[in-house]
Design a protein around this motif. Structure first.
Motif, mmCIF file in Angstrom:
data_model
loop_
_atom_site.group_PDB
_atom_site.id
_atom_site.type_symbol
_atom_site.label_atom_id
_atom_site.label_comp_id
_atom_site.label_asym_id
_atom_site.label_seq_id
_atom_site.Cartn_x
_atom_site.Cartn_y
_atom_site.Cartn_z
ATOM 1 N N GLY A 1 54.128 10.842 7.661
ATOM 2 C CA GLY A 1 53.284 10.231 8.683
ATOM 3 C C GLY A 1 53.920 8.977 9.263
ATOM 4 N N PHE A 2 54.530 8.166 8.397
ATOM 5 C CA PHE A 2 55.202 6.948 8.860
ATOM 6 C C PHE A 2 56.427 7.279 9.712
ATOM 7 C CE2 PHE A 2 58.319 3.514 8.191
ATOM 8 C CZ PHE A 2 57.613 2.474 8.794
ATOM 9 N N ILE A 3 57.207 8.249 9.268
ATOM 10 C CA ILE A 3 58.394 8.650 10.038
ATOM 11 C C ILE A 3 57.973 9.233 11.386
ATOM 12 C CG2 ILE A 3 60.335 10.273 10.087
ATOM 13 C CD1 ILE A 3 60.485 9.886 7.013
ATOM 14 N N THR A 4 56.907 10.022 11.374
ATOM 15 C CA THR A 4 56.394 10.589 12.622
ATOM 16 C C THR A 4 55.922 9.489 13.553
ATOM 17 O OG1 THR A 4 55.717 12.566 11.433
ATOM 18 C CG2 THR A 4 54.737 12.218 13.593
ATOM 19 N N PHE A 5 55.295 8.454 12.998
ATOM 20 C CA PHE A 5 54.848 7.326 13.822
ATOM 21 C C PHE A 5 56.030 6.638 14.495
ATOM 22 C CE2 PHE A 5 53.855 2.805 14.329
ATOM 23 C CZ PHE A 5 52.759 2.898 15.173
ATOM 24 N N LEU A 6 57.116 6.462 13.737
ATOM 25 C CA LEU A 6 58.300 5.808 14.303
ATOM 26 C C LEU A 6 58.919 6.622 15.441
ATOM 27 C CD1 LEU A 6 60.059 4.466 11.085
ATOM 28 C CD2 LEU A 6 58.682 3.184 12.742
ATOM 29 N N ILE A 7 58.768 7.917 15.404
ATOM 30 C CA ILE A 7 59.296 8.775 16.466
ATOM 31 C C ILE A 7 58.264 8.946 17.583
ATOM 32 C CG2 ILE A 7 60.138 11.100 16.994
ATOM 33 C CD1 ILE A 7 61.111 11.201 14.065
ATOM 34 N N TRP A 8 56.976 8.988 17.217
ATOM 35 C CA TRP A 8 55.892 9.276 18.154
ATOM 36 C C TRP A 8 55.731 8.191 19.207
ATOM 37 C CZ3 TRP A 8 50.648 7.146 18.044
ATOM 38 C CH2 TRP A 8 49.752 7.834 18.848
ATOM 39 N N VAL A 9 55.757 6.923 18.802
ATOM 40 C CA VAL A 9 55.536 5.823 19.744
ATOM 41 C C VAL A 9 56.592 5.796 20.852
ATOM 42 C CG1 VAL A 9 55.419 3.307 19.975
ATOM 43 C CG2 VAL A 9 54.213 4.437 18.115
ATOM 44 N N PRO A 10 57.895 5.786 20.533
ATOM 45 C CA PRO A 10 58.869 5.811 21.629
ATOM 46 C C PRO A 10 58.804 7.097 22.459
ATOM 47 C CG PRO A 10 59.942 5.219 19.578
ATOM 48 C CD PRO A 10 58.554 5.626 19.242
ATOM 49 N N ALA A 11 58.493 8.215 21.815
ATOM 50 C CA ALA A 11 58.406 9.477 22.561
ATOM 51 C C ALA A 11 57.277 9.425 23.577
ATOM 52 C CB ALA A 11 58.198 10.642 21.596
ATOM 53 N N ILE A 12 56.148 8.851 23.201
ATOM 54 C CA ILE A 12 55.019 8.721 24.127
ATOM 55 C C ILE A 12 55.382 7.775 25.267
ATOM 56 C CG2 ILE A 12 52.649 7.870 24.337
ATOM 57 C CD1 ILE A 12 52.859 10.562 22.956
ATOM 58 N N ILE A 13 56.037 6.675 24.940
ATOM 59 C CA ILE A 13 56.379 5.675 25.968
ATOM 60 C C ILE A 13 57.399 6.235 26.949
ATOM 61 C CG2 ILE A 13 57.490 3.443 26.350
ATOM 62 C CD1 ILE A 13 56.221 2.556 23.665
#
Length: 62
Positions: A23-35
């Motif tokens: 979940g933490f690793i996904t968060f680190l990838i998810w935020v820049p991907a959304i932006i």
């Protein structure tokens, strides 16, 4: 309820499903991907969260 949370916040849903590190690793990838993509990659993370939630529920049933 976790499936609904997966639509809004996939990384949190993955962490609640029993995989906090993923979940933490996904968060680190998810935020820049959304932006950077403008939200185009969000469905990919929703599918990932749904698959992991389903897998954890099937594993608990055994």
């Amino acid at each position: 309820m976790n499936y609904l949370l997966a639509i809004l916040l996939p990384p949190l849903s993955i962490a609640i499903a029993g995989r906090p590190i993923l979940g933490f690793i996904t968060f680190l990838i998810w935020v820049p991907a959304i932006i950077f993509s403008g939200g185009l990659t969000h469905p990919m993370f929703i599918l990932l969260a749904w698959l992991l939630i389903h897998q954890s529920s099937v594993t608990r049933e055994r």
